[in-house]
Design a protein around this motif. Structure first.
Motif, PDB file in Angstrom:
ATOM      1  N   GLY A 164      42.763  31.637   0.871  1.00 21.16           N
ATOM      2  CA  GLY A 164      41.322  31.791   1.081  1.00 21.16           C
ATOM      3  C   GLY A 164      40.536  30.613   0.542  1.00 21.16           C
ATOM      4  N   HIS A 165      41.072  29.941  -0.490  1.00 21.75           N
ATOM      5  CA  HIS A 165      40.359  28.779  -1.030  1.00 21.75           C
ATOM      6  C   HIS A 165      40.493  27.587  -0.076  1.00 21.75           C
ATOM      7  N   SER A 170      38.632  27.488  -8.040  1.00 23.74           N
ATOM      8  CA  SER A 170      38.978  26.401  -7.131  1.00 23.74           C
ATOM      9  C   SER A 170      37.988  25.242  -7.165  1.00 23.74           C
ATOM     10  N   THR A 230      34.234  28.018  -5.581  1.00 27.32           N
ATOM     11  CA  THR A 230      34.262  29.485  -5.597  1.00 27.32           C
ATOM     12  C   THR A 230      35.425  29.983  -6.449  1.00 27.32           C
ATOM     13  N   ARG A 248      37.855  33.757  -6.912  1.00 21.58           N
ATOM     14  CA  ARG A 248      38.208  34.989  -6.199  1.00 21.58           C
ATOM     15  C   ARG A 248      38.920  35.960  -7.138  1.00 21.58           C
ATOM     16  N   CYS A 277      41.994  40.428  -1.433  1.00 26.20           N
ATOM     17  CA  CYS A 277      40.878  39.795  -2.136  1.00 26.20           C
ATOM     18  C   CYS A 277      39.784  40.845  -2.297  1.00 26.20           C
ATOM     19  N   THR A 286      34.685  37.648  -3.795  1.00 26.16           N
ATOM     20  CA  THR A 286      34.558  36.188  -3.819  1.00 26.16           C
ATOM     21  C   THR A 286      33.332  35.857  -4.655  1.00 26.16           C
ATOM     22  N   GLU A 324      30.625  33.441  -5.555  1.00 28.04           N
ATOM     23  CA  GLU A 324      29.969  32.258  -5.013  1.00 28.04           C
ATOM     24  C   GLU A 324      28.653  31.999  -5.727  1.00 28.04           C
ATOM     25  N   GLY A 345      31.766  41.202  -7.590  1.00 27.00           N
ATOM     26  CA  GLY A 345      31.591  39.772  -7.371  1.00 27.00           C
ATOM     27  C   GLY A 345      30.161  39.298  -7.595  1.00 27.00           C
TER      28      GLY A 345
END
Length: 415
Positions: free
Chosen positions: A301-302, A322, A326, A328, A337, A340, A342, A377
């Motif tokens: 996903g990264h 990462s 972001t 996770r 997941c 996330t 952000e 998240g």
């Protein structure tokens, strides 16, 4: 075998049995990693009694009360908002790392100024300057849970062992042919493991100051290492794209974990030692079975390199950080997941869970650290004030104090 007393461990939840055997005091733990506030205490106590001969019918009620105390701790709402407490102009040159002792009453900082400094958390006073290295002090650690010794690893290719109380140097470990970039004490505090740019890791005896083993097999720099919770195995991650599991007693290689297509940024065991998580420059994170050495999941996903990865204390969640800005959170069981994270405006180089596992802390090159809700998240707080990249962030044992370390040569304490 005679049971002496029960000790409670909040993070992760467990009950420690102190007992006498052959005239010696020993301990063993009842792991309650799956405990939730909804768990039926009576059924759980019955399960414990079936599997643990030291716990008799007479002690069932005492054990039940301990379980209820652990559940109460779990239901305490974590609404703590961190406030900036103080800034320490820690060193004249940039910091490399920060670390707490177990209680969180003291912490240490390593620096390019060739020293490690010991600080009192509450007052911010400097307790000791550990001087003697001839180059950058890069890797630092307390021998938690004891907290009476400190190890420092340096670009001068040596590791030093210090008395945390007096600042006196006990041993200088010489033998690496390259810079030391990572180190750890085993849980028993009898060994220090170091890893180096010379492609090896080494084990050193805390008492005697002697080298115990050299772990050879990697073909590039070894940048991360981690003991398992019982100290029987060590895992190393290398720039050769592989991860190796070692048997500590013999110094022999147990498994080489092959599958990543890029350098390994970090590697860690879960609490019950059954799994290993690895982060890599190939933009993925992998989960491996310790016993078989098989990869059980690849977490994707990264969009850029994975710079850090960790389990929460119970081992039920995995967090990844990462260079894509972001982070996770994944479920260890389903590999899905869950969230996330952000909001950062730069690489995230460090990530960790609060001891309760409900919060995630990230450190970024955007000069901020952020606190997130691990399940939703949602960003709960932005810790601002540093004037350069933050590369280090840690919680204390209770999860009510944070320290951030920055390239601006300061660390900040947040309560």
């Amino acid at each position: 075998m005679k049971l002496k007393r029960f000790l409670l461990r909040y993070y992760p939840p467990g009950i420690i049995l102190e007992y006498e055997k052959g005239g010696f005091l020993r301990t063993k733990s009842i792991e309650l990693l799956d405990l939730t506030p909804e768990t039926n205490p009576d059924e759980l106590v019955e399960e414990i009694r079936q599997s643990e001969p030291l716990v008799t019918k007479a002690q069932a009620d005492q054990v039940k009360q301990l379980v209820i105390r652990l559940q109460k701790k779990q239901t305490q709402q974590d609404h703590h908002r961190f406030c900036f407490s103080k800034e320490l102009k820690a060193h004249i040159l940039p910091l490399t790392n920060v670390a707490f002792d177990k209680s969180g009453s003291r912490f240490i900082t390593g620096s390019y100024d060739r020293t490690c400094r010991v600080w009192d958390t509450a007052s911010g006073t400097e307790l000791h300057v550990l001087e003697g290295h001839r180059n950058v002090v890069y890797a630092i650690a307390f021998n938690n849970p004891y907290g009476d010794k400190i190890a420092t690893g340096s670009f001068d290719k040596t590791c030093k062992l210090w008395c945390a109380e007096t600042g006196k140097c006990f041993h200088t470990y010489r033998g690496h042919m390259g810079e030391i970039v990572c180190l750890a004490f085993n849980p028993q505090s009898t060994l220090v493991a170091t890893s180096s740019m010379d492609t090896t890791a080494k084990l050193w005896d805390v008492e005697s100051g002697e080298e115990v083993a050299t772990l050879t097999g990697h073909t590039a720099e070894v940048l991360s290492l981690c003991f398992n919770t019982v100290g029987s195995q060590l895992v190393t991650g290398s720039f050769d794209h592989t991860v190796t599991i070692w048997d500590v007693a013999s110094g022999r290689r147990v498994h080489t974990l092959i599958g990543h297509m890029g350098e390994i940024s970090n590697t860690q065991f879960n609490w019950d030692c059954s799994l290993i998580v690895t982060g890599s420059m190939d933009k993925t994170c992998k989960v491996w079975e310790t016993v078989s050495g098989k990869c059980v999941a690849t977490l994707t996903g990264h969009k850029e390199e994975v710079l850090d990865v960790c389990f929460d204390l119970s081992g039920q969640l995995i967090a990844t950080a990462s260079a894509d800005g972001t982070a996770r959170v994944f479920s260890t069981a389903t590999h899905q997941c869950l969230a996330t994270l952000e909001g950062h405006d730069g690489d995230i180089s460090k990530i960790c869970f609060s001891p309760q596992g409900t919060r995630v802390l990230t450190a970024s090159s955007d000069k901020t650290a952020r606190l997130w809700d691990a399940h939703s998240g949602v960003c709960l707080q932005v810790l601002e004030g540093h004037t350069d990249e933050i590369f280090s962030c840690v919680f204390n044992y209770e999860g009510d104090t944070i320290i951030t370390g920055s390239k601006d040569n300061t660390c900040r304490i947040w309560y």
